[in-house]
Scaffold this active site. Structure first.
Site, short mmCIF file in Angstrom:
data_model
loop_
_atom_site.label_atom_id
_atom_site.label_comp_id
_atom_site.label_asym_id
_atom_site.label_seq_id
_atom_site.Cartn_x
_atom_site.Cartn_y
_atom_site.Cartn_z
N PHE A 1 54.37 124.23 -0.70
CA PHE A 1 55.43 123.93 0.26
C PHE A 1 56.46 125.06 0.27
O PHE A 1 57.66 124.83 0.22
CB PHE A 1 56.06 122.57 -0.07
N GLY A 2 55.93 126.27 0.34
CA GLY A 2 56.80 127.45 0.44
C GLY A 2 57.17 127.71 1.89
O GLY A 2 57.01 126.85 2.75
N ARG A 3 57.63 128.94 2.15
CA ARG A 3 58.13 129.27 3.49
C ARG A 3 57.09 129.07 4.59
O ARG A 3 57.40 128.53 5.65
CB ARG A 3 58.61 130.74 3.52
N ILE A 4 55.84 129.51 4.34
CA ILE A 4 54.82 129.42 5.41
C ILE A 4 54.45 127.96 5.67
O ILE A 4 54.34 127.51 6.82
CB ILE A 4 53.60 130.29 5.07
N ALA B 1 45.64 130.86 3.10
CA ALA B 1 46.28 131.32 1.85
C ALA B 1 45.45 132.43 1.20
O ALA B 1 45.64 133.61 1.53
CB ALA B 1 46.47 130.14 0.92
N ARG B 2 44.51 132.07 0.35
CA ARG B 2 43.59 133.02 -0.24
C ARG B 2 42.23 132.35 -0.35
O ARG B 2 42.14 131.15 -0.64
CB ARG B 2 44.07 133.48 -1.62
N GLU C 1 36.39 138.57 0.13
CA GLU C 1 36.43 139.25 1.42
C GLU C 1 36.52 140.78 1.23
O GLU C 1 37.06 141.22 0.22
CB GLU C 1 37.59 138.73 2.29
N HIS D 1 41.17 137.33 8.62
CA HIS D 1 42.45 137.57 7.89
C HIS D 1 43.51 138.22 8.80
O HIS D 1 43.98 139.33 8.53
CB HIS D 1 42.19 138.44 6.64
N ILE D 2 43.87 137.48 9.85
CA ILE D 2 44.85 138.02 10.81
C ILE D 2 46.17 137.26 10.79
O ILE D 2 46.95 137.33 11.73
CB ILE D 2 44.29 138.05 12.26
N GLY D 3 46.42 136.52 9.69
CA GLY D 3 47.65 135.71 9.61
C GLY D 3 48.90 136.47 10.05
O GLY D 3 49.70 135.97 10.84
C1 DGY Z 1 49.79 138.60 2.92
O1 DGY Z 1 50.84 139.10 3.30
O2 DGY Z 1 49.66 138.12 1.79
C2 DGY Z 1 48.66 138.61 3.88
O3 DGY Z 1 47.65 137.77 3.51
C3 DGY Z 1 48.14 140.04 4.00
O4 DGY Z 1 47.96 140.50 2.73
#
Ligand code: DGY
Length: 323
Positions: free
Chosen positions: A156-159, A241-242, A271, A289-291
């Protein structure tokens, strides 16, 4: 006085590279090919600052290279699980990241994946592109309604909070979350969010589950076969996330055997390799991975690294110091 030498491991937006060049003796990576271990070691021996990103595995071996000259690693990214932080700490090396500036864009991609998965957008688009769509049908491509449903956030962080805002205020969703540390009461109240006592409770109740915890040993395969089986058969799992937070084999089984309805992934274990099992599924939305990949955000990330290293070279503590 000589300008500090800075090596950038990948291409950056041109305006940020131009800024870097006005302030430092810079080596950019024109080919944009990730640097080899040997090249990273040589960079550690010849530069004052190394500007890395998620595609660079900065191991203890690289950090402890003989005659290291680098004093600061400015990571382009909020996540820094690509860097051995304990080794950096032991070597008295400063590491910074780029929080805040990518929060909204990453939350947007999580919401995009949620909508894509819920409404079967990848399948629908494939139908159109493959010229297999022959007209509207009352039972065609029925997905799950998003508005008014329950979103469960792990972390429950910023994102996560930004996604919760979009989901709650934009789609009337009820917010559940699980986080080990105490959340800020004002944010919890604003979102009318409910804290679950454990991950299992959240998985059982949510219609959509979105992952927002850091990567690394502590969260590896947090979503495993046992936990995926607790989710509703109509639920969707979203991961921005990861990759290694989810056991890929277990998720493929879950999607094939219908333990859950769908998934949306922006990140992958190991990845850029993607488990071939994901590519055979229909009920999954896959992004590369285009977040944080918007022009505004990537420029802001570069500027954030610039601020961090200029503060460091001015003899002060960078705002985004990790160690
Ligand atoms: C982040 O900022 O952690 C993105 O996943 C790109 O690395």
């Amino acid at each position: 006085m000589n300008k500090p030498k800075v090596i950038v491991t990948r291409r950056w937006p041109s305006e940020v590279e131009a800024q870097l060049k006005t302030r430092y003796d810079v080596q950019c990576n024109e080919s944009d090919t990730p640097m080899t271990v040997d090249a990273l070691k040589r960079a550690m021996q010849s530069a004052d600052a190394l500007l890395t990103t998620v595609t660079d595995a900065i191991t203890a071996d690289i950090i402890h290279v003989d005659n290291r000259q680098v004093k600061i690693i400015g990571n382009f990214g909020v996540g820094y699980n690509n860097i051995d932080i304990q080794a950096a700490k032991a070597a008295n090396l400063t590491v910074t990241n780029t929080p805040h500036v990518l929060t909204d864009c990453t939350a947007d991609i999580a919401m995009l994946l949620l909508l894509m998965s819920a409404r079967r957008a990848p399948e629908a688009e494939r139908m159109v592109l493959n010229r297999q769509w022959h007209g509207w049908g009352p039972t065609q491509l029925l997905g799950q309604k998003v508005t008014g449903k329950t979103l469960g956030l792990i972390g429950f962080g910023r994102i996560a909070q930004a996604m919760a805002r979009k989901a709650h205020h934009g789609f009337g969703m009820k917010i559940l979350f699980y986080v080990p540390s105490d959340p800020e009461p004002a944010i919890v109240n604003e979102l009318h969010a409910t804290r679950c006592t454990n991950i299992e409770e959240l998985l059982t109740e949510a219609h959509f589950v979105s992952l927002h915890c850091p990567g690394g040993a502590d969260t590896k395969h947090l979503l495993n076969e046992h936990r995926l089986k607790l989710m509703r058969p109509t639920a969707h799992l979203i991961n921005t996330a990861r990759g290694d937070v989810v056991d890929s084999e277990a998720l493929i089984k879950a999607l094939k055997e219908g333990w859950i309805a769908g998934a949306g992934l922006d990140v992958y274990e190991g990845e850029p390799a993607i488990h071939p099992g994901f590519l055979e599924l229909n009920n999954i939305a896959l992004l590369p991975h285009i977040g944080s990949a918007s022009e505004e955000t990537r420029i802001a990330m570069g500027n954030r690294v610039l601020d961090n290293i200029s503060t460091f070279f001015a003899g002060q503590t960078p705002t985004d110091r990790v160690v």
